[in-house]
Design an enzyme around this catalytic site. Sequence first.
Site: not given
Length: 367
Positions: A161, A304, A331
């Site tokens: 990520c 994240h 995302n």
Amino acid sequence: MVAKALAQLITCIILFCHVVASVEDLTIRQVTADNRRIRPNLLGTHTESKFRLFMSDYGKNYSTREEYIHRLGIFAKNVLKAAEHQMMDPSAVHGVTQFSDLTEEEFKRMYTGVADVGGSRGGTVGAEAPMVEVDGLPEDFDWREKGGVTEVKNQGACGSCWAFSTTGAAEGAHFVSTGKLLSLSEQQLVDCDQACDPKDKKACDNGCGGGLMTNAYEYLMEAGGLEEERSYPYTGKRGHCKFDPEKVAVRVLNFTTIPLDENQIAANLVRHGPLAVGLNAVFMQTYIGGVSCPLICSKRNVNHGVLLVGYGSKGFSILRLSNKPYWIIKNSWGKKWGENGYYKLCRGHDICGINSMVSAVATQVSS
């Protein structure tokens, strides 16, 4: 203040009693894979049939009967977790997602990836961004509407990520300075970047094993820049570094960390482009849509990396009994997750640690 607090407490009690009393037949809306139909998901009844529906919707297959039974048990626990999240976060919709057959530890390891820096801002120390004028900011703002955000990407079962957050910020900065939108290579970072936090040598960029966006900026400044996605495509696993300096499309000049102030974050977002941010993804495992405004979400467990692309002014929060402004977050779990790959999170009080790890990058076109 006392009356408002009492009202919030009463609301929480009512919601809790409703969940406990109806856990056997509570319905949580589940958006199916095509994001066009909505199916009821009956919690606690016909669990195996719901599990088979989940397998069909998300293309899941298990090689042995033992693995099937194991995943079914995890699925049942995650359905209850979704009910708990719905109670704690009723302004959003929580339910079955592509992650419903994963334990919390598996989910964190495979689908998050920000290195653990003990709750600090973490990463290579960049200059703190100067204070920006906050008067006159638009009530609502979205870089997608201006063409400054690439399509939603998918990191797959790889803790990369941090790489997607980094490239998203660089893509946005390049767009702001040139008016051109390029999709940049996450795989270059996964394969080649091994930069470490000077304050914690254990916090190094490590491909699918996690990393930090600020470390990645430092690597890019030293390496000479980023290739485009098309010249160095994503594979979802770490391989040998194939970086070619002759193919660099965007160079990183410097980066800054944004002060822990939501008005400053908003001002930097508007004036400088999408921002790399870290957050606690605990509610994202069950998130389907709406504005997430959980009553409790740890600010310290930031795990994240995502991309802040905009904000809205009015998202109603049942628990907080008012309209709350919210962040619009890109995302890297594909378009089938959340709202076509996006997450909306309440602004205010650093919910889920969203203010704690925010950075901006400056770029130039490769000569």
